[in-house]
Design a protein around this motif. Structure first.
Motif, PDB file in Angstrom:
ATOM      1  N   UNK A   9      -7.418   0.716 -10.122  1.00  0.00           N
ATOM      2  CA  UNK A   9      -7.147  -0.351  -9.151  1.00  0.00           C
ATOM      3  C   UNK A   9      -5.676  -0.495  -8.776  1.00  0.00           C
ATOM      4  N   UNK A  10      -4.774  -0.512  -9.780  1.00  0.00           N
ATOM      5  CA  UNK A  10      -3.358  -0.706  -9.438  1.00  0.00           C
ATOM      6  C   UNK A  10      -2.772   0.528  -8.757  1.00  0.00           C
ATOM      7  N   UNK A  11      -3.306   1.721  -9.055  1.00  0.00           N
ATOM      8  CA  UNK A  11      -2.854   2.917  -8.334  1.00  0.00           C
ATOM      9  C   UNK A  11      -3.259   2.828  -6.871  1.00  0.00           C
ATOM     10  N   UNK A  12      -4.467   2.312  -6.620  1.00  0.00           N
ATOM     11  CA  UNK A  12      -4.924   2.168  -5.247  1.00  0.00           C
ATOM     12  C   UNK A  12      -4.122   1.085  -4.515  1.00  0.00           C
ATOM     13  N   UNK A  13      -3.779   0.017  -5.221  1.00  0.00           N
ATOM     14  CA  UNK A  13      -2.942  -1.025  -4.626  1.00  0.00           C
ATOM     15  C   UNK A  13      -1.595  -0.434  -4.203  1.00  0.00           C
ATOM     16  N   UNK A  14      -0.980   0.331  -5.110  1.00  0.00           N
ATOM     17  CA  UNK A  14       0.310   0.939  -4.783  1.00  0.00           C
ATOM     18  C   UNK A  14       0.219   1.883  -3.602  1.00  0.00           C
ATOM     19  N   UNK A  15      -0.853   2.676  -3.566  1.00  0.00           N
ATOM     20  CA  UNK A  15      -1.036   3.630  -2.471  1.00  0.00           C
ATOM     21  C   UNK A  15      -1.172   2.894  -1.134  1.00  0.00           C
ATOM     22  N   UNK A  16      -1.971   1.826  -1.141  1.00  0.00           N
ATOM     23  CA  UNK A  16      -2.186   1.065   0.084  1.00  0.00           C
ATOM     24  C   UNK A  16      -0.906   0.372   0.555  1.00  0.00           C
ATOM     25  N   UNK A  58       0.401 -10.906  -0.970  1.00  0.00           N
ATOM     26  CA  UNK A  58       0.419 -11.663   0.287  1.00  0.00           C
ATOM     27  C   UNK A  58       1.783 -11.550   0.959  1.00  0.00           C
ATOM     28  N   UNK A  59       2.860 -11.640   0.159  1.00  0.00           N
ATOM     29  CA  UNK A  59       4.214 -11.542   0.713  1.00  0.00           C
ATOM     30  C   UNK A  59       4.468 -10.158   1.302  1.00  0.00           C
ATOM     31  N   UNK A  60       4.073  -9.111   0.574  1.00  0.00           N
ATOM     32  CA  UNK A  60       4.299  -7.747   1.040  1.00  0.00           C
ATOM     33  C   UNK A  60       3.490  -7.454   2.301  1.00  0.00           C
ATOM     34  N   UNK A  61       2.229  -7.865   2.288  1.00  0.00           N
ATOM     35  CA  UNK A  61       1.397  -7.634   3.475  1.00  0.00           C
ATOM     36  C   UNK A  61       1.923  -8.423   4.669  1.00  0.00           C
ATOM     37  N   UNK A  62       2.514  -9.579   4.403  1.00  0.00           N
ATOM     38  CA  UNK A  62       3.115 -10.353   5.491  1.00  0.00           C
ATOM     39  C   UNK A  62       4.304  -9.632   6.111  1.00  0.00           C
ATOM     40  N   UNK A  63       5.178  -9.081   5.277  1.00  0.00           N
ATOM     41  CA  UNK A  63       6.340  -8.327   5.764  1.00  0.00           C
ATOM     42  C   UNK A  63       5.890  -7.100   6.560  1.00  0.00           C
ATOM     43  N   UNK A  64       4.775  -6.496   6.144  1.00  0.00           N
ATOM     44  CA  UNK A  64       4.291  -5.273   6.798  1.00  0.00           C
ATOM     45  C   UNK A  64       3.349  -5.563   7.964  1.00  0.00           C
ATOM     46  N   UNK A  65       3.133  -6.865   8.243  1.00  0.00           N
ATOM     47  CA  UNK A  65       2.220  -7.274   9.333  1.00  0.00           C
ATOM     48  C   UNK A  65       0.845  -6.625   9.183  1.00  0.00           C
ATOM     49  N   UNK A  66       0.345  -6.600   7.968  1.00  0.00           N
ATOM     50  CA  UNK A  66      -0.965  -5.997   7.694  1.00  0.00           C
ATOM     51  C   UNK A  66      -2.071  -6.883   8.241  1.00  0.00           C
ATOM     52  N   UNK A  67      -3.123  -6.290   8.789  1.00  0.00           N
ATOM     53  CA  UNK A  67      -4.273  -7.083   9.254  1.00  0.00           C
ATOM     54  C   UNK A  67      -4.868  -7.881   8.106  1.00  0.00           C
ATOM     55  N   UNK A  68      -5.471  -9.009   8.444  1.00  0.00           N
ATOM     56  CA  UNK A  68      -6.009  -9.900   7.407  1.00  0.00           C
ATOM     57  C   UNK A  68      -7.055  -9.197   6.546  1.00  0.00           C
ATOM     58  N   UNK A  69      -7.947  -8.407   7.171  1.00  0.00           N
ATOM     59  CA  UNK A  69      -9.020  -7.794   6.387  1.00  0.00           C
ATOM     60  C   UNK A  69      -8.472  -6.765   5.396  1.00  0.00           C
ATOM     61  N   UNK A  70      -7.367  -6.076   5.757  1.00  0.00           N
ATOM     62  CA  UNK A  70      -6.755  -5.130   4.815  1.00  0.00           C
ATOM     63  C   UNK A  70      -6.050  -5.894   3.699  1.00  0.00           C
ATOM     64  N   UNK A  71      -5.395  -6.984   4.060  1.00  0.00           N
ATOM     65  CA  UNK A  71      -4.737  -7.818   3.043  1.00  0.00           C
ATOM     66  C   UNK A  71      -5.746  -8.282   2.003  1.00  0.00           C
ATOM     67  N   UNK A  72      -6.937  -8.670   2.459  1.00  0.00           N
ATOM     68  CA  UNK A  72      -7.971  -9.136   1.528  1.00  0.00           C
ATOM     69  C   UNK A  72      -8.431  -8.019   0.594  1.00  0.00           C
ATOM     70  N   UNK A  73      -8.485  -6.783   1.111  1.00  0.00           N
ATOM     71  CA  UNK A  73      -8.850  -5.645   0.275  1.00  0.00           C
ATOM     72  C   UNK A  73      -7.808  -5.449  -0.823  1.00  0.00           C
ATOM     73  N   UNK A  74      -6.533  -5.492  -0.452  1.00  0.00           N
ATOM     74  CA  UNK A  74      -5.463  -5.283  -1.438  1.00  0.00           C
ATOM     75  C   UNK A  74      -5.475  -6.401  -2.479  1.00  0.00           C
ATOM     76  N   UNK A  75      -5.696  -7.637  -2.034  1.00  0.00           N
ATOM     77  CA  UNK A  75      -5.777  -8.761  -2.980  1.00  0.00           C
ATOM     78  C   UNK A  75      -6.931  -8.546  -3.954  1.00  0.00           C
ATOM     79  N   UNK A  76      -8.073  -8.100  -3.438  1.00  0.00           N
ATOM     80  CA  UNK A  76      -9.233  -7.848  -4.290  1.00  0.00           C
ATOM     81  C   UNK A  76      -8.960  -6.784  -5.321  1.00  0.00           C
ATOM     82  N   UNK A  77      -8.311  -5.708  -4.901  1.00  0.00           N
ATOM     83  CA  UNK A  77      -7.973  -4.633  -5.834  1.00  0.00           C
ATOM     84  C   UNK A  77      -6.981  -5.112  -6.891  1.00  0.00           C
TER      85      UNK A  77
END
Length: 290
Positions: A9-16, A58-77
């Protein structure tokens, strides 16, 4: 914190997170400055070496302007517990539409797949893939979409940078004789296996019926993924991927990997050589012409 479980999971988070940063056109140093993270911390997060807290995601995805649905995937992972082996149930923490395995496949430097039921996806032709997915989907549009994704995944075998991964496949003879309704399409699929096996980075071997029952017969389909060292970072640990109807199991503990390495060795011991495998496949093609 317990660090004995799966690192997947954390490897996938880092990759994303790295992909999101690069897609946003933001350098690692610029991101670190905006987030008030040290450069070392950014490296550890993106290399999957440390767990990431929800508010940091949430902070990182905000800086990267990530779509909400992708942000939710990363949070889940990021929230996944590090169990003994990581079970990813489709539609659970990570939604079914998110192709979790594809990210690992793209990052791998070597893939070894045992296929007791169907030809592995990376070596499927369009006709064969369509037949496979028609068994899963009644909707023609869903079939077409699934086939398109599968064929797109195969592009990694042709890439130049990074170098295309090695692909070793062992299939049971029954897979080659389990024909699809499109007879010509099946012959095309078998010929494709022989053609692909001529590449320096691809090997296809067959376990013949004559080998009889073997010790690995009960293992089911699996893929062993090995990863390259990137820069000064240690390579990601070798991971075993096992898929079934409701989800997939990712194993990366040393004892688990050693078990599957042993199974792979047993499979190799009963499989035909590359040349003899090609000859058997050609014989099956000739028989289907009759």
């Amino acid at each position: 914190m317990n660090e004995t479980g799966s690192t997947v999971p954390k490897r996938q988070v880092g990759r994303l997170l790295r992909q999101l940063r690069e897609q946003a056109g933001i350098s690692l140093m610029a991101a670190a400055g905006e987030l008030e993270f040290s450069r070392a911390r950014m490296y550890r997060i993106e290399n999957g070496e440390v767990p990431v807290r929800k508010h940091d995601v949430i902070a990182m995805c905000g800086v990267y302007s990530a779509p909400r649905h992708i942000t939710e995937v990363v949070i889940g992972l990021a929230a996944e517990s590090k169990a003994k082996g990581w079970w990813h149930a489709y539609g659970d923490v990570v939604p079914a539409w998110f192709e979790l395995y594809v990210g690992m496949e793209q990052a791998a430097s070597r893939l070894r797949s045992y296929a007791p039921g169907v030809i592995p996806g990376l070596l499927q032709t369009r006709e064969y893939a369509e037949a496979v997915f028609r068994g899963w989907h009644a909707d023609p549009d869903a079939v077409a979409g699934a086939v398109a994704v599968r064929l797109e995944r195969q592009s990694l075998l042709n890439r130049r940078l990074p170098e295309a991964p090695g692909l070793d496949v062992i299939v049971d003879e029954g897979v080659l004789r389990r024909a699809i309704p499109d007879t010509l399409g099946m012959r095309k699929q078998l010929a494709h296996l022989v053609t692909m096996s001529t590449r320096h980075n691809i090997e296809v071997r067959v376990i013949p019926f004559a080998a009889g029952p073997h010790q690995a017969a009960s293992s089911g389909q699996f893929t062993i993924l090995e990863f390259p060292a990137v820069g000064t970072a240690s390579p990601e640990p070798t991971t075993i991927y096992c898929e079934n109807l409701t989800g997939a199991l990712y194993l990366d503990k040393l004892a688990e990997v050693e078990t599957y390495e042993s199974i792979w060795g047993r499979l190799g011991a009963v499989a035909l050589s590359r040349a003899d495998s090609d000859d058997l496949i050609r014989t099956i093609i000739e028989e289907s012409d009759g």
